[in-house]
Motif scaffolding. Structure first.
Motif, PDB file in Angstrom:
ATOM      1  N   ARG A   1      72.204   3.721  37.197  1.00 34.82           N
ATOM      2  CA  ARG A   1      71.424   2.812  38.044  1.00 34.82           C
ATOM      3  C   ARG A   1      69.945   3.203  38.019  1.00 34.82           C
ATOM      4  N   VAL A   2      69.656   4.497  38.083  1.00 33.04           N
ATOM      5  CA  VAL A   2      68.269   4.979  38.044  1.00 33.04           C
ATOM      6  C   VAL A   2      67.600   4.547  36.736  1.00 33.04           C
ATOM      7  N   VAL A   3      68.293   4.698  35.637  1.00 34.21           N
ATOM      8  CA  VAL A   3      67.742   4.343  34.324  1.00 34.21           C
ATOM      9  C   VAL A   3      67.478   2.840  34.247  1.00 34.21           C
ATOM     10  N   LEU A   4      68.387   2.038  34.745  1.00 36.66           N
ATOM     11  CA  LEU A   4      68.180   0.587  34.742  1.00 36.66           C
ATOM     12  C   LEU A   4      67.033   0.190  35.666  1.00 36.66           C
ATOM     13  N   GLU A   5      66.910   0.856  36.805  1.00 38.05           N
ATOM     14  CA  GLU A   5      65.774   0.604  37.691  1.00 38.05           C
ATOM     15  C   GLU A   5      64.466   0.973  36.987  1.00 38.05           C
ATOM     16  N   TYR A   6      64.464   2.063  36.241  1.00 37.41           N
ATOM     17  CA  TYR A   6      63.297   2.489  35.471  1.00 37.41           C
ATOM     18  C   TYR A   6      62.856   1.354  34.531  1.00 37.41           C
ATOM     19  N   SER A   7      63.803   0.765  33.820  1.00 37.37           N
ATOM     20  CA  SER A   7      63.475  -0.319  32.888  1.00 37.37           C
ATOM     21  C   SER A   7      62.975  -1.558  33.617  1.00 37.37           C
ATOM     22  N   GLN A   8      63.591  -1.879  34.719  1.00 34.97           N
ATOM     23  CA  GLN A   8      63.190  -3.055  35.479  1.00 34.97           C
ATOM     24  C   GLN A   8      61.784  -2.884  36.078  1.00 34.97           C
ATOM     25  N   ILE A   9      61.502  -1.716  36.606  1.00 36.19           N
ATOM     26  CA  ILE A   9      60.164  -1.429  37.149  1.00 36.19           C
ATOM     27  C   ILE A   9      59.128  -1.470  36.030  1.00 36.19           C
ATOM     28  N   THR A  10      59.459  -0.901  34.875  1.00 30.80           N
ATOM     29  CA  THR A  10      58.530  -0.915  33.747  1.00 30.80           C
ATOM     30  C   THR A  10      58.186  -2.347  33.367  1.00 30.80           C
ATOM     31  N   LYS A  11      59.173  -3.218  33.267  1.00 33.63           N
ATOM     32  CA  LYS A  11      58.926  -4.623  32.931  1.00 33.63           C
ATOM     33  C   LYS A  11      57.989  -5.263  33.949  1.00 33.63           C
ATOM     34  N   ARG A  12      58.260  -5.058  35.217  1.00 36.20           N
ATOM     35  CA  ARG A  12      57.430  -5.650  36.272  1.00 36.20           C
ATOM     36  C   ARG A  12      55.986  -5.152  36.186  1.00 36.20           C
ATOM     37  N   LEU A  13      55.817  -3.853  35.935  1.00 35.08           N
ATOM     38  CA  LEU A  13      54.471  -3.287  35.868  1.00 35.08           C
ATOM     39  C   LEU A  13      53.733  -3.718  34.606  1.00 35.08           C
ATOM     40  N   VAL A  14      54.418  -3.805  33.479  1.00 28.23           N
ATOM     41  CA  VAL A  14      53.764  -4.285  32.257  1.00 28.23           C
ATOM     42  C   VAL A  14      53.281  -5.716  32.463  1.00 28.23           C
ATOM     43  N   ASP A  15      54.084  -6.542  33.119  1.00 28.17           N
ATOM     44  CA  ASP A  15      53.674  -7.919  33.388  1.00 28.17           C
ATOM     45  C   ASP A  15      52.458  -7.972  34.310  1.00 28.17           C
ATOM     46  N   SER A  16      52.367  -7.045  35.256  1.00 25.91           N
ATOM     47  CA  SER A  16      51.250  -7.062  36.211  1.00 25.91           C
ATOM     48  C   SER A  16      50.008  -6.338  35.689  1.00 25.91           C
ATOM     49  N   ALA A  17      50.109  -5.665  34.570  1.00 28.76           N
ATOM     50  CA  ALA A  17      49.003  -4.835  34.063  1.00 28.76           C
ATOM     51  C   ALA A  17      47.798  -5.643  33.627  1.00 28.76           C
ATOM     52  N   LYS A  18      47.946  -6.936  33.442  1.00 27.44           N
ATOM     53  CA  LYS A  18      46.817  -7.768  33.018  1.00 27.44           C
ATOM     54  C   LYS A  18      45.946  -8.198  34.197  1.00 27.44           C
ATOM     55  N   GLN A  19      46.377  -7.884  35.399  1.00 24.95           N
ATOM     56  CA  GLN A  19      45.626  -8.250  36.600  1.00 24.95           C
ATOM     57  C   GLN A  19      44.520  -7.239  36.870  1.00 24.95           C
ATOM     58  N   PRO A  20      43.424  -7.691  37.464  1.00 20.96           N
ATOM     59  CA  PRO A  20      42.342  -6.748  37.814  1.00 20.96           C
ATOM     60  C   PRO A  20      42.865  -5.642  38.731  1.00 20.96           C
ATOM     61  N   GLY A  21      42.354  -4.454  38.525  1.00 20.00           N
ATOM     62  CA  GLY A  21      42.700  -3.329  39.381  1.00 20.00           C
ATOM     63  C   GLY A  21      43.897  -2.521  38.927  1.00 20.00           C
ATOM     64  N   PHE A  22      44.582  -2.951  37.877  1.00 23.64           N
ATOM     65  CA  PHE A  22      45.719  -2.172  37.395  1.00 23.64           C
ATOM     66  C   PHE A  22      45.202  -0.855  36.829  1.00 23.64           C
ATOM     67  N   SER A  23      45.852   0.253  37.204  1.00 18.88           N
ATOM     68  CA  SER A  23      45.385   1.574  36.785  1.00 18.88           C
ATOM     69  C   SER A  23      46.564   2.531  36.662  1.00 18.88           C
ATOM     70  N   VAL A  24      46.257   3.758  36.322  1.00 16.60           N
ATOM     71  CA  VAL A  24      47.283   4.800  36.229  1.00 16.60           C
ATOM     72  C   VAL A  24      48.061   4.894  37.538  1.00 16.60           C
ATOM     73  N   GLU A  25      47.383   4.715  38.658  1.00 15.48           N
ATOM     74  CA  GLU A  25      48.040   4.806  39.968  1.00 15.48           C
ATOM     75  C   GLU A  25      49.064   3.693  40.175  1.00 15.48           C
ATOM     76  N   SER A  26      48.958   2.631  39.404  1.00 19.13           N
ATOM     77  CA  SER A  26      49.895   1.510  39.535  1.00 19.13           C
ATOM     78  C   SER A  26      51.319   1.888  39.135  1.00 19.13           C
ATOM     79  N   TRP A  27      51.481   3.020  38.451  1.00 17.21           N
ATOM     80  CA  TRP A  27      52.808   3.465  38.031  1.00 17.21           C
ATOM     81  C   TRP A  27      53.535   4.231  39.141  1.00 17.21           C
ATOM     82  N   ALA A  28      52.986   4.269  40.337  1.00 17.35           N
ATOM     83  CA  ALA A  28      53.606   4.995  41.456  1.00 17.35           C
ATOM     84  C   ALA A  28      55.061   4.583  41.712  1.00 17.35           C
TER      85      ALA A  28
END
Length: 153
Positions: free
Chosen positions: A15-42
């Motif tokens: 479950r943790v591994v699948l959550e990791y993949s799902q969070i990664t997808k969501r963050l990659v999609d949001s990375a094109k928005q202003p303000g996305f930074s290293v801290e966004s991976w929290a």
């Protein structure tokens, strides 16, 4: 089957591994928005043993958590990424996740099969990820075939 489909019934470290993949997808999609930074991976860091984390990539490159989030940030800002679930296997110490990953950076697109091996610490946090991939030969669109003796045809 999607990661969300599998996540609905997953338990334990899988479950943790699948959550990791799902969070990664969501963050990659949001990375094109202003303000996305290293801290966004929290949100991803909540699953990670950040002080002991090591990621070994397909070219044997080794990164700690700070290096990895810098790498992810630069990649996510310029990439479109998605994946299709293939298989997940859990052993007492490891979780193996197989995906078909699709990405586009500018005019370059790729489709690769990956196996990522997740190792956990005693607190069930990811402490190591090793990534292996299969891909077509560059600039050919083909996969080599081999004769019965193991030589390339």
């Amino acid at each position: 089957m999607t990661i969300a489909d599998v996540l609905a019934t997953a338990t334990g470290r899988s479950r943790v591994v699948l959550e990791y993949s799902q969070i990664t997808k969501r963050l990659v999609d949001s990375a094109k928005q202003p303000g996305f930074s290293v801290e966004s991976w929290a949100p991803l860091a909540e699953l990670i043993a950040v002080d002991e984390f090591v990621r070994v990539g397909p070219f044997k490159e080794v990164m700690n958590w700070d290096q990895y989030t810098e790498f992810l940030t630069n990649w996510a800002r310029s990439s479109d990424w998605d994946c299709s679930f293939q298989r997940i296997t859990e052993t007492p110490e490891l979780v193996f996740l197989e995906l078909e990953e699709r990405s586009r950076v500018g005019d370059f697109t790729s489709v690769v099969n990956t196996v990522s091996i997740y190792e956990f610490n005693a607190d069930n946090k990811v402490q190591r990820i090793a990534v292996y991939l299969q891909m077509e030969l560059p600039n050919t669109g083909t996969v080599p075939s081999f004769d019965a003796a193991g030589g390339a045809e």
